[in-house]
Design a protein around this motif. Structure first.
Motif, PDB file in Angstrom:
ATOM      1  N   GLY A   1     -31.927  29.726  32.289  1.00 25.82           N
ATOM      2  CA  GLY A   1     -31.202  30.396  31.209  1.00 25.82           C
ATOM      3  C   GLY A   1     -30.990  29.468  30.040  1.00 25.82           C
TER       4      GLY A   1
ATOM      5  N   LYS B   1     -33.145  31.727  22.392  1.00 24.98           N
ATOM      6  CA  LYS B   1     -32.611  32.872  23.129  1.00 24.98           C
ATOM      7  C   LYS B   1     -31.282  32.513  23.780  1.00 24.98           C
ATOM      8  N   ASP B   2     -31.279  31.428  24.546  1.00 27.62           N
ATOM      9  CA  ASP B   2     -30.073  31.009  25.268  1.00 27.62           C
ATOM     10  C   ASP B   2     -29.359  29.847  24.595  1.00 27.62           C
TER      11      ASP B   2
ATOM     12  N   LYS C   1     -24.943  26.428  23.391  1.00 25.86           N
ATOM     13  CA  LYS C   1     -25.145  27.623  24.203  1.00 25.86           C
ATOM     14  C   LYS C   1     -24.717  28.890  23.461  1.00 25.86           C
ATOM     15  N   ARG C   2     -25.485  29.933  23.628  1.00 30.19           N
ATOM     16  CA  ARG C   2     -25.051  31.236  23.120  1.00 30.19           C
ATOM     17  C   ARG C   2     -24.096  31.912  24.095  1.00 30.19           C
ATOM     18  N   ARG C   3     -24.158  31.529  25.359  1.00 27.83           N
ATOM     19  CA  ARG C   3     -23.120  31.918  26.330  1.00 27.83           C
ATOM     20  C   ARG C   3     -22.177  30.726  26.411  1.00 27.83           C
TER      21      ARG C   3
ATOM     22  N   THR D   1     -25.335  27.030  32.936  1.00 30.46           N
ATOM     23  CA  THR D   1     -24.198  27.668  32.280  1.00 30.46           C
ATOM     24  C   THR D   1     -23.053  27.895  33.254  1.00 30.46           C
TER      25      THR D   1
END
Length: 429
Positions: free
Chosen positions: A298, A303-304, A312-314, A340
């Motif tokens: 991930g 994207k991530d 991090k996008r999360r 993550t």
């Protein structure tokens, strides 16, 4: 740990002893792919609280300079990378990979300043998919000691890179904490009737359902080795399932392999409260493709994680996009990706964890060993002594390997996967 002890362990900026310790080792500045092409965009890098800029010149040589131009302190990260040098936009002063001023267009051609002007340049080395820099005393540069994955072909080395918004020590403690994987990563590492850790496209199957491993630790000149011993699913009366992890001071961890690739991590301090997390999957013949490795973790760029910063996008601001419906359906954490999941735990401890409030258990032997070993190592550097891992007897990093598999009951794990140098040290002692 008392607050002052915690600071000695964690802080790396300025004259902090732990930062001085790390400056006696080569540090990974970035992945080679980030500065792959000649005359590419200069790359901002922050290490131990210092800002540098990495670039590859027209002839393919890599340079690492202090980000601030020595003229008026403007950032060289905005500079033009052209004709074998990095040119500051402010006044056009240009520096080569060794920091020499090769052009000072705003100064008279006969100006004495042209003969003495230099930007601070750091020694660099390329190996194992990384650009390494030496931030310590330029007169005390040690020969580069390649890590174990550097012996694999470049196309068999895959790297995940991700920013962690917390101190390096709590990140590293997560990497050497074998017990947490049975809970936090249980969805990604399910129990199965397999011979050893078996990698699929979506999981690592594990031959044990034991969530309370017995830990044993062995200190070494490079740090320590430890094992988490679990009861296996098959033949539990005759064998143990053993997972050996190596801590290589100051920031490298070799974790147990899968049947397809070996696994190493570097937890590199950006500054006191930020860390760059690198996870390397590698193998001399097998391995996993770069795109597949980042997808599994991930950690796909764009994207991530954000390009350039690898943030991090999360993240904590959106609760790592935790999916409570997925948790009710059987996913243990509801958070996608092993890194993550880890970062949600590390970052929730705060920028620098308050270790005075910890209540350690028997499964924390490696954590206790790390804290005491590196705290004492920082004390030694503060007294003017050499850094851990830099004095004899030294064990070359390229021969260090973890272990994962079944071991007949009663057999000594300390004899597993010893390099020739380790065997010699063991015999001498």
């Amino acid at each position: 740990m008392m607050p002052e002890q915690n600071d000695l362990l964690c802080r790396v900026e300025g004259a902090a002893p732990m930062g001085r310790l790390m400056r006696q080792h080569w540090l990974p500045a970035c992945m080679i792919e980030e500065v792959a092409a000649p005359d590419c965009t200069p790359l901002r890098v922050r290490l131990l609280g210092e800002n540098i800029v990495v670039f590859r010149d027209s002839d393919g040589r890599v340079g690492a300079l202090d980000e601030q131009c020595p003229h008026r302190r403007a950032s060289l990260a905005f500079g033009r990378n052209e004709e074998c040098g990095l040119r500051c936009l402010y006044h056009g002063w240009k520096f080569d990979v060794e920091g020499n001023a090769v052009d000072m267009s705003s100064e008279p051609i006969d100006a004495a300043l042209r003969q003495t002007m230099k930007a601070r340049a750091y020694p660099v080395h390329e190996a194992g998919g990384f650009v390494w820099v030496w931030l310590g005393d330029a007169a005390a540069v040690t020969p580069f000691d390649p890590p174990n994955w550097a012996k694999a072909p470049a196309d068999k080395i895959s790297i995940v890179k991700m920013h962690a918004a917390c101190n390096w020590a709590q990140v590293l403690e997560g990497s050497i904490d074998s017990a947490h994987s049975s809970s936090l990563h249980s969805t990604n590492m399910p129990s199965a009737s397999v011979a050893g850790s078996t990698a699929t496209d979506s999981a690592w199957l594990r031959p044990s359902a034991d969530k309370a491993p017995r830990l044993e630790v062995q200190k070494t000149p490079f740090g320590f080795r430890y094992v988490a011993i679990r009861t296996p699913i098959v033949d539990a009366d005759r064998q143990d399932y053993v997972r050996m992890t190596l801590f290589v001071a100051p920031f490298t961890v070799h974790i147990p392999s899968t049947d397809q690739y070996h696994l190493s991590q570097m937890l590199v301090p950006i500054d006191d409260v930020n860390t760059m997390f690198y996870w390397i999957a590698w193998h001399p013949e097998k391995g996993i493709a770069q795109d597949a490795w980042r997808r599994f973790c991930g950690a796909e760029i764009g994207k991530d994680v954000e390009p350039l910063t690898f943030r991090k996008r999360r993240n904590a601001d959106n609760d790592y996009l935790q999916d409570r419906a997925a948790m009710k359906a059987g996913d243990f954490t509801g958070i996608y990706g092993i890194p993550t999941q880890d970062m949600a735990m590390w970052e929730s401890m705060g920028p620098i964890a308050d270790r005075s409030e910890d209540r350690l258990g028997s499964s924390d032997k490696a954590i206790f060993t790390f804290r005491t070993q590196m705290y004492r190592a920082a004390q030694a550097v503060a007294r003017g002594e050499p850094a851990i891992g830099t004095v004899e007897p030294r064990v070359p990093a390229g021969g260090l390997m973890s272990f994962e598999g079944m071991l007949p009951k009663g057999e000594d794990w300390r004899l597993l996967n010893l390099s020739d140098e380790e065997k010699a040290i063991a015999l001498a002692s």
